[in-house]
Design a protein around this motif. Structure first.
Motif, PDB file in Angstrom:
ATOM      1  N   PRO A  47      34.157   8.548  34.215  1.00 26.90           N
ATOM      2  CA  PRO A  47      33.523   8.684  32.894  1.00 26.90           C
ATOM      3  C   PRO A  47      31.998   8.729  33.045  1.00 26.90           C
ATOM      4  CG  PRO A  47      35.200   6.964  32.867  1.00 26.90           C
ATOM      5  CD  PRO A  47      35.036   7.386  34.299  1.00 26.90           C
ATOM      6  N   SER A  48      31.315   9.347  32.098  1.00 29.41           N
ATOM      7  CA  SER A  48      29.868   9.548  32.209  1.00 29.41           C
ATOM      8  C   SER A  48      29.087   8.241  32.314  1.00 29.41           C
ATOM      9  CB  SER A  48      29.355  10.355  31.019  1.00 29.41           C
ATOM     10  OG  SER A  48      29.552   9.628  29.818  1.00 29.41           O
ATOM     11  N   TYR A  49      29.630   7.148  31.780  1.00 37.91           N
ATOM     12  CA  TYR A  49      28.903   5.874  31.830  1.00 37.91           C
ATOM     13  C   TYR A  49      29.088   5.134  33.155  1.00 37.91           C
ATOM     14  CZ  TYR A  49      33.540   4.299  30.374  1.00 37.91           C
ATOM     15  OH  TYR A  49      34.884   4.101  30.297  1.00 37.91           O
ATOM     16  N   VAL A  50      29.967   5.608  34.029  1.00 37.82           N
ATOM     17  CA  VAL A  50      30.115   4.994  35.351  1.00 37.82           C
ATOM     18  C   VAL A  50      29.043   5.594  36.254  1.00 37.82           C
ATOM     19  CG1 VAL A  50      31.610   4.704  37.378  1.00 37.82           C
ATOM     20  CG2 VAL A  50      32.567   4.511  35.072  1.00 37.82           C
ATOM     21  N   THR A  51      28.086   4.759  36.626  1.00 38.06           N
ATOM     22  CA  THR A  51      26.965   5.217  37.442  1.00 38.06           C
ATOM     23  C   THR A  51      27.401   5.432  38.883  1.00 38.06           C
ATOM     24  OG1 THR A  51      25.512   3.939  36.017  1.00 38.06           O
ATOM     25  CG2 THR A  51      24.581   4.664  38.076  1.00 38.06           C
ATOM     26  N   GLY A  52      28.325   4.601  39.358  1.00 36.86           N
ATOM     27  CA  GLY A  52      28.809   4.722  40.724  1.00 36.86           C
ATOM     28  C   GLY A  52      29.457   3.428  41.162  1.00 36.86           C
ATOM     29  N   ILE A  53      29.685   3.343  42.471  1.00 37.35           N
ATOM     30  CA  ILE A  53      30.215   2.110  43.043  1.00 37.35           C
ATOM     31  C   ILE A  53      29.263   1.659  44.133  1.00 37.35           C
ATOM     32  CG2 ILE A  53      32.642   2.555  42.500  1.00 37.35           C
ATOM     33  CD1 ILE A  53      33.009   3.540  45.384  1.00 37.35           C
ATOM     34  N   ILE A  60      33.909  -4.058  46.572  1.00 38.42           N
ATOM     35  CA  ILE A  60      33.545  -2.829  45.885  1.00 38.42           C
ATOM     36  C   ILE A  60      33.311  -3.163  44.413  1.00 38.42           C
ATOM     37  CG2 ILE A  60      34.308  -0.516  45.201  1.00 38.42           C
ATOM     38  CD1 ILE A  60      33.658  -0.880  48.211  1.00 38.42           C
ATOM     39  N   VAL A  61      32.157  -2.792  43.903  1.00 39.54           N
ATOM     40  CA  VAL A  61      31.776  -3.083  42.518  1.00 39.54           C
ATOM     41  C   VAL A  61      31.545  -1.760  41.793  1.00 39.54           C
ATOM     42  CG1 VAL A  61      30.081  -4.228  41.035  1.00 39.54           C
ATOM     43  CG2 VAL A  61      30.666  -5.235  43.245  1.00 39.54           C
ATOM     44  N   THR A  62      32.227  -1.574  40.669  1.00 41.75           N
ATOM     45  CA  THR A  62      32.002  -0.406  39.822  1.00 41.75           C
ATOM     46  C   THR A  62      30.827  -0.714  38.912  1.00 41.75           C
ATOM     47  OG1 THR A  62      34.367   0.101  39.839  1.00 41.75           O
ATOM     48  CG2 THR A  62      33.046   1.125  38.089  1.00 41.75           C
ATOM     49  N   ILE A  63      29.843   0.183  38.877  1.00 43.69           N
ATOM     50  CA  ILE A  63      28.653  -0.026  38.060  1.00 43.69           C
ATOM     51  C   ILE A  63      28.743   0.832  36.802  1.00 43.69           C
ATOM     52  CG2 ILE A  63      26.129   0.109  37.958  1.00 43.69           C
ATOM     53  CD1 ILE A  63      27.220  -1.976  39.954  1.00 43.69           C
TER      54      ILE A  63
END
Length: 159
Positions: A47-53, A60-63
């Protein structure tokens, strides 16, 4: 003296931060840690609001860009952004915010219901508003933000 002790036990500590120009807060007990933005890996078709991991000490952290998630502008990486790492069921999520502010001691009895639309922010992500002498703090419903995140990954429709 009993009243003082009782009042102190009922105080809610809010970690406050800026999402765009909006001052938001969350129960400090939901915060695992706050760190500076680190090198992230983009996730294709996220999704567009997921900046990355990112890799945070082997986890592993989803940002999530909280500004985009709340319907505001993308968080500028030119400011001094921070990741607020929170524990989600089965994973760690980082909420990317523009700036960290103070810890505010809030009396839960003085928290008012969140308006449907707080300064352009989608009100369903907030449990209430706390007024200090000179500020309004939107209290973020972390579970709601993360629930929507989980729904988007499982293929359920997200509004």
């Amino acid at each position: 003296m009993t009243n003082t002790t009782k009042t102190e036990k009922n105080i809610l500590e809010l970690a406050t931060f800026y999402v765009g120009d909006a001052l938001c807060g969350m129960d400090i007990l939901k915060v695992q840690e706050i760190n500076k933005l680190m090198e992230m890996t983009r996730v294709p078709q996220a999704p567009s609001y997921v900046t990355g991991i990112l890799n945070l000490r082997g986890q592993i952290v989803t940002i999530i860009d909280l500004g985009k998630k709340l319907g505001l502008d993308e968080t500028s990486l030119g400011d001094d952004p921070r990741n607020i790492i929170v524990n989600a069921p089965g994973e760690h999520i980082g909420l990317l915010v523009r700036q960290i502010s103070d810890v505010v001691m809030a009396n839960p009895d003085k928290i008012e219901p969140a308006p449907a639309n707080m300064s352009g922010i989608q009100g369903n992500f907030f449990t209430g508003v706390y007024k200090t002498d000179n500020k309004l703090i939107g209290i973020l419903d972390v579970e709601e933000v993360l629930k929507m995140e989980n729904e988007s990954r499982t293929g359920h429709r997200v509004n």
